[in-house]
Design a protein around this motif. Structure first.
Motif, PDB file in Angstrom:
ATOM      1  N   ILE A 119      -3.993 -45.183 -56.520  1.00  0.00           N
ATOM      2  CA  ILE A 119      -3.336 -46.283 -57.237  1.00  0.00           C
ATOM      3  C   ILE A 119      -3.109 -45.826 -58.680  1.00  0.00           C
ATOM      4  O   ILE A 119      -4.061 -45.680 -59.454  1.00  0.00           O
ATOM      5  CB  ILE A 119      -4.194 -47.567 -57.192  1.00  0.00           C
ATOM      6  CG1 ILE A 119      -4.526 -47.944 -55.734  1.00  0.00           C
ATOM      7  CG2 ILE A 119      -3.487 -48.718 -57.896  1.00  0.00           C
ATOM      8  CD1 ILE A 119      -5.847 -48.638 -55.552  1.00  0.00           C
ATOM      9  N   PHE A 189       0.237 -45.528 -54.335  1.00  0.00           N
ATOM     10  CA  PHE A 189       0.822 -46.719 -54.965  1.00  0.00           C
ATOM     11  C   PHE A 189       1.188 -46.366 -56.401  1.00  0.00           C
ATOM     12  O   PHE A 189       0.406 -45.730 -57.107  1.00  0.00           O
ATOM     13  CB  PHE A 189      -0.184 -47.873 -54.993  1.00  0.00           C
ATOM     14  CG  PHE A 189      -0.526 -48.438 -53.647  1.00  0.00           C
ATOM     15  CD1 PHE A 189       0.348 -49.300 -52.994  1.00  0.00           C
ATOM     16  CD2 PHE A 189      -1.723 -48.111 -53.017  1.00  0.00           C
ATOM     17  CE1 PHE A 189       0.035 -49.819 -51.748  1.00  0.00           C
ATOM     18  CE2 PHE A 189      -2.050 -48.628 -51.776  1.00  0.00           C
ATOM     19  CZ  PHE A 189      -1.169 -49.482 -51.132  1.00  0.00           C
ATOM     20  N   THR A 227      -4.821 -53.125 -59.453  1.00  0.00           N
ATOM     21  CA  THR A 227      -5.832 -53.726 -58.580  1.00  0.00           C
ATOM     22  C   THR A 227      -6.231 -55.130 -59.034  1.00  0.00           C
ATOM     23  O   THR A 227      -6.796 -55.898 -58.263  1.00  0.00           O
ATOM     24  CB  THR A 227      -7.099 -52.850 -58.562  1.00  0.00           C
ATOM     25  OG1 THR A 227      -7.499 -52.596 -59.918  1.00  0.00           O
ATOM     26  CG2 THR A 227      -6.830 -51.523 -57.862  1.00  0.00           C
ATOM     27  N   ILE A 235      -1.588 -54.260 -52.136  1.00  0.00           N
ATOM     28  CA  ILE A 235      -2.384 -53.027 -52.074  1.00  0.00           C
ATOM     29  C   ILE A 235      -3.430 -53.130 -50.968  1.00  0.00           C
ATOM     30  O   ILE A 235      -3.607 -52.210 -50.165  1.00  0.00           O
ATOM     31  CB  ILE A 235      -3.053 -52.736 -53.441  1.00  0.00           C
ATOM     32  CG1 ILE A 235      -2.000 -52.395 -54.497  1.00  0.00           C
ATOM     33  CG2 ILE A 235      -4.074 -51.593 -53.325  1.00  0.00           C
ATOM     34  CD1 ILE A 235      -2.536 -52.360 -55.932  1.00  0.00           C
ATOM     35  N   THR A 239      -3.290 -50.864 -47.580  1.00  0.00           N
ATOM     36  CA  THR A 239      -4.416 -49.942 -47.398  1.00  0.00           C
ATOM     37  C   THR A 239      -5.089 -50.167 -46.049  1.00  0.00           C
ATOM     38  O   THR A 239      -5.374 -49.216 -45.314  1.00  0.00           O
ATOM     39  CB  THR A 239      -5.445 -50.099 -48.543  1.00  0.00           C
ATOM     40  OG1 THR A 239      -4.795 -49.824 -49.784  1.00  0.00           O
ATOM     41  CG2 THR A 239      -6.612 -49.132 -48.378  1.00  0.00           C
TER      42      THR A 239
END
Length: 247
Positions: A119, A189, A227, A235, A239
């Motif tokens: 990320i 990401f 996040t 996300i 994932t």
């Protein structure tokens, strides 16, 4: 050092015991486990065993961070990996920012890692090169809490040690030079607008790794700390799908 600086509330490491599939979760440079806890909880709720490690010198005080090296941060993620290895047969590694850099490091040095999830991972940040050459200051302004969502704050240091910038530069250089060693499935990401790590880092990583399975997903509604931002749920879902797909 650490006895002078207790761990800040919310910056403690977190552990969730689940099935035999483990997910190692790493926060970023000057940040804390607070930025990764929502993901950790979601992965635990899906049944996985989760280790959310606190990188050495983080989540306490920036003066303690100033004393730590990039080898200390590698040692922290290796320690979390060993904790999972005792409990799991299969391990995924995911990280934000420098946590993503460390996830790359783990894939380079542990070919048995099942897959990695990055990320806004950092391998090339020219602004840090410039900042590392400042000679008349020990500490610079904070880089934490780059978040688009209103009212959300990252638990991160209010100052950035110049010495620590020199350390992350060494880590990025080492990891970037070894990207071709990575062959495991990789999910990337990238926030289209990021005021800490240039978005082109995602392309550098994507192009240099040798993984047959690799994906990039663009985050349209988040800044660096994605996040904790508007794309958090995206996300988590992507994932969890990726983990299922690569098992």
């Amino acid at each position: 050092m650490s006895e002078h600086y207790p761990v800040l509330q919310g910056a403690e490491p977190f552990y969730f015991e689940g099935n035999r599939i483990g997910i190692l979760v790493s926060h970023g440079f000057t940040g804390s486990t607070q930025s990764m806890r929502p993901l950790g909880k979601a992965y635990a709720a899906a049944g996985y065993t989760v280790c959310g490690l606190r990188l050495k010198g983080h989540g306490t005080h920036y003066e303690e961070m100033e004393q730590t090296t990039y080898q200390d941060w590698i040692a922290s993620i290796e320690e979390g990996y060993q904790w999972l290895k005792k409990r799991c047969d299969t391990i995924f590694v995911t990280g934000l920012s420098m946590g993503g850099t460390l996830s790359l490091y783990m894939a380079e040095n542990h070919p048995e890692v099942q897959a990695i999830v990055l990320i806004n991972a950092a391998v090339n940040v020219p602004e840090m090169e410039t900042a590392s050459q400042i000679e008349d200051a020990r500490f610079l302004d904070a880089i934490g809490s780059d978040i688009k969502k209103l009212g959300i704050k990252e638990l991160a240091y209010e100052k950035t040690p110049v010495q620590s910038i020199k350390e992350i530069l060494k880590l990025m250089e080492e990891v970037k030079g070894d990207l071709s060693r990575i062959t495991c499935p990789t999910l990337i990401f990238v926030s289209d607008e990021d005021h800490v790590v240039p978005p082109d880092n995602a392309n550098i990583i994507y192009n240099d790794i040798r993984s047959e399975i690799k994906e990039i997903h663009h985050l349209k509604d988040s800044y660096h700390v994605a996040t904790l931002d508007n794309d958090q749920q995206f996300i988590i879902e992507k994932t969890l799908n990726f983990i299922k797909k690569t098992l």
